[in-house]
Design an enzyme around this catalytic site. Structure first.
Site, mmCIF file in Angstrom:
data_model
loop_
_atom_site.group_PDB
_atom_site.id
_atom_site.type_symbol
_atom_site.label_atom_id
_atom_site.label_comp_id
_atom_site.label_asym_id
_atom_site.label_seq_id
_atom_site.Cartn_x
_atom_site.Cartn_y
_atom_site.Cartn_z
ATOM 1 N N LYS A 243 69.485 120.079 7.390
ATOM 2 C CA LYS A 243 69.293 119.782 5.965
ATOM 3 C C LYS A 243 69.736 120.958 5.086
ATOM 4 O O LYS A 243 70.423 120.774 4.099
ATOM 5 C CB LYS A 243 67.821 119.454 5.669
ATOM 6 C CG LYS A 243 67.262 118.279 6.450
ATOM 7 C CD LYS A 243 65.844 117.941 6.036
ATOM 8 C CE LYS A 243 64.834 119.031 6.266
ATOM 9 N NZ LYS A 243 64.602 119.403 7.690
ATOM 10 N N ARG B 296 57.301 115.858 2.382
ATOM 11 C CA ARG B 296 57.064 116.029 3.812
ATOM 12 C C ARG B 296 55.946 115.114 4.311
ATOM 13 O O ARG B 296 55.646 115.095 5.501
ATOM 14 C CB ARG B 296 56.648 117.473 4.072
ATOM 15 C CG ARG B 296 57.873 118.409 4.254
ATOM 16 C CD ARG B 296 57.875 118.907 5.577
ATOM 17 N NE ARG B 296 58.408 120.020 6.213
ATOM 18 C CZ ARG B 296 59.308 120.903 5.926
ATOM 19 N NH1 ARG B 296 59.914 120.920 4.794
ATOM 20 N NH2 ARG B 296 59.663 121.813 6.780
ATOM 21 N N ARG C 76 68.617 130.346 15.930
ATOM 22 C CA ARG C 76 68.965 130.560 14.523
ATOM 23 C C ARG C 76 68.636 131.998 14.077
ATOM 24 O O ARG C 76 67.577 132.532 14.412
ATOM 25 C CB ARG C 76 68.138 129.563 13.710
ATOM 26 C CG ARG C 76 68.424 129.516 12.260
ATOM 27 C CD ARG C 76 68.014 128.213 11.702
ATOM 28 N NE ARG C 76 66.560 128.100 11.511
ATOM 29 C CZ ARG C 76 66.008 127.093 10.838
ATOM 30 N NH1 ARG C 76 66.738 126.134 10.333
ATOM 31 N NH2 ARG C 76 64.702 127.037 10.694
ATOM 32 N N ARG D 124 63.528 133.773 11.951
ATOM 33 C CA ARG D 124 62.396 133.348 11.133
ATOM 34 C C ARG D 124 61.138 133.352 12.001
ATOM 35 O O ARG D 124 61.199 132.896 13.142
ATOM 36 C CB ARG D 124 62.644 131.914 10.631
ATOM 37 C CG ARG D 124 63.254 131.872 9.247
ATOM 38 C CD ARG D 124 63.653 130.490 8.846
ATOM 39 N NE ARG D 124 62.612 129.483 8.924
ATOM 40 C CZ ARG D 124 62.732 128.243 8.459
ATOM 41 N NH1 ARG D 124 63.851 127.886 7.872
ATOM 42 N NH2 ARG D 124 61.763 127.373 8.568
ATOM 43 N N ARG E 15 56.009 122.541 14.686
ATOM 44 C CA ARG E 15 56.743 121.992 13.532
ATOM 45 C C ARG E 15 57.318 120.615 13.866
ATOM 46 O O ARG E 15 57.330 119.713 13.024
ATOM 47 C CB ARG E 15 57.856 122.960 13.106
ATOM 48 C CG ARG E 15 57.296 124.194 12.408
ATOM 49 C CD ARG E 15 58.303 125.321 12.358
ATOM 50 N NE ARG E 15 59.448 125.002 11.531
ATOM 51 C CZ ARG E 15 60.656 125.537 11.705
ATOM 52 N NH1 ARG E 15 60.868 126.419 12.684
ATOM 53 N NH2 ARG E 15 61.631 125.209 10.906
HETATM 54 P P1 AMP Z 1 61.548 124.533 6.062
HETATM 55 O O1 AMP Z 1 62.285 125.741 5.636
HETATM 56 O O2 AMP Z 1 61.830 123.336 5.214
HETATM 57 O O3 AMP Z 1 61.676 124.265 7.541
HETATM 58 O O4 AMP Z 1 59.989 124.838 5.818
HETATM 59 C C1 AMP Z 1 59.354 125.913 6.465
HETATM 60 C C2 AMP Z 1 57.851 125.760 6.326
HETATM 61 O O5 AMP Z 1 57.478 125.771 4.938
HETATM 62 C C3 AMP Z 1 57.269 124.464 6.878
HETATM 63 O O6 AMP Z 1 57.038 124.531 8.272
HETATM 64 C C4 AMP Z 1 55.970 124.363 6.075
HETATM 65 O O7 AMP Z 1 55.002 125.261 6.560
HETATM 66 C C5 AMP Z 1 56.410 124.868 4.707
HETATM 67 N N1 AMP Z 1 56.913 123.780 3.844
HETATM 68 C C6 AMP Z 1 58.188 123.603 3.396
HETATM 69 N N2 AMP Z 1 58.273 122.509 2.633
HETATM 70 C C7 AMP Z 1 57.031 121.969 2.602
HETATM 71 C C8 AMP Z 1 56.472 120.803 2.008
HETATM 72 N N3 AMP Z 1 57.213 119.966 1.268
HETATM 73 N N4 AMP Z 1 55.153 120.568 2.196
HETATM 74 C C9 AMP Z 1 54.386 121.392 2.917
HETATM 75 N N5 AMP Z 1 54.839 122.490 3.532
HETATM 76 C C10 AMP Z 1 56.162 122.783 3.373
#
Ligand code: AMP
Length: 214
Positions: A13, A88, A127, A160, A171
């Site tokens: 994404k 989410r 990554r 990360r 996740r």
């Molecule tokens: P991402 O970079 O999108 O993989 O997000 C990394 C982490 O940020 C996720 O595992 C969640 O802990 C948090 N996070 C990101 N977007 C959301 C969301 N829309 N709702 C809740 N937690 C989020």
């Protein structure tokens, strides 16, 4: 134009959003990036969000919704945006519908990227991100020229904290239990286009653009 990219962690994404910014001329709104930025700056939101993110859990809806509401109000988002990592869960999806309908806006398309679990794990575990400029690399699929250093700015490449094996597993579980039901949510609204997120980056981009046009 409001494009929503759905898909598990590692489905591309973020990578595809960067290309779509160029192609469509609208910004990417990534709640993950915004939360990481909040952690980096040490603000109150960052402090609250960090413990959830470290575990691979979702950050509470109230925090994420406040963040996204503010971001959508910014001038560059007036013509549209690409949502990456938001919504989410169903509560966030409903809140998004309410925000948009109060502004007389609609989601144009929801594009779901499908990638096999094995491929997701190998993408996520390899990554690496530049600590300074945020450029992305992969130890096997897109290695930097000099080990551990960014090709663009020579910054340090880091993993990360939530890309460690146990957190990746969590996740993916969170995705299956809380986010995947949104496929049905948007399918019922006749907005969902499902495409394969596997193969060359350019091919995936082409599929997304075709899906959005259709
Ligand atoms: P991402 O970079 O999108 O993989 O997000 C990394 C982490 O940020 C996720 O595992 C969640 O802990 C948090 N996070 C990101 N977007 C959301 C969301 N829309 N709702 C809740 N937690 C989020």
């Amino acid at each position: 134009m409001i494009i929503l990219l759905l898909g598990p962690p590692g489905s591309g994404k973020g990578t595809q959003s960067k290309f779509l910014i160029e192609k469509l001329g609208i910004p990417q709104l990534s709640t993950g990036d915004m939360l990481r930025q909040a952690i980096k700056s040490g603000n109150e939101l960052g402090v609250k969000a960090e413990s959830f993110m470290k575990k691979g859990a979702l950050v509470p809806d109230s925090l994420v919704l406040e963040l996204i509401r503010e971001r959508m109000k910014q001038a560059d988002a007036a013509k549209g945006f690409i949502l990456d990592g938001f919504p989410r869960n169903e509560n966030q999806a409903k809140a998004l519908d309410e925000i948009l309908s109060s502004e007389k806006k609609n989601i144009t398309s929801v594009v779901a990227l499908q990638v096999e679990p094995k491929e997701l794990i190998s993408r996520l575990s390899g990554r690496r991100t530049c600590k300074s400029c945020g450029a992305g690399f992969h130890v096997d699929f897109q290695p930097s020229k000099v080990f551990g250093k960014c090709d663009k700015c020579a910054g340090e490449l880091i993993q990360r904290p939530d890309d460690s094996p146990s957190v990746i597993e969590e996740r993916l579980n969170v995705y299956r239990s809380q986010t995947e039901p949104l496929l049905n949510y948007y399918s019922k609204q006749k907005l969902l286009k499902t495409i394969s997120g596997e193969g060359e980056t350019n091919e995936v981009l082409h599929r997304i653009l075709e899906a959005v046009k259709a």
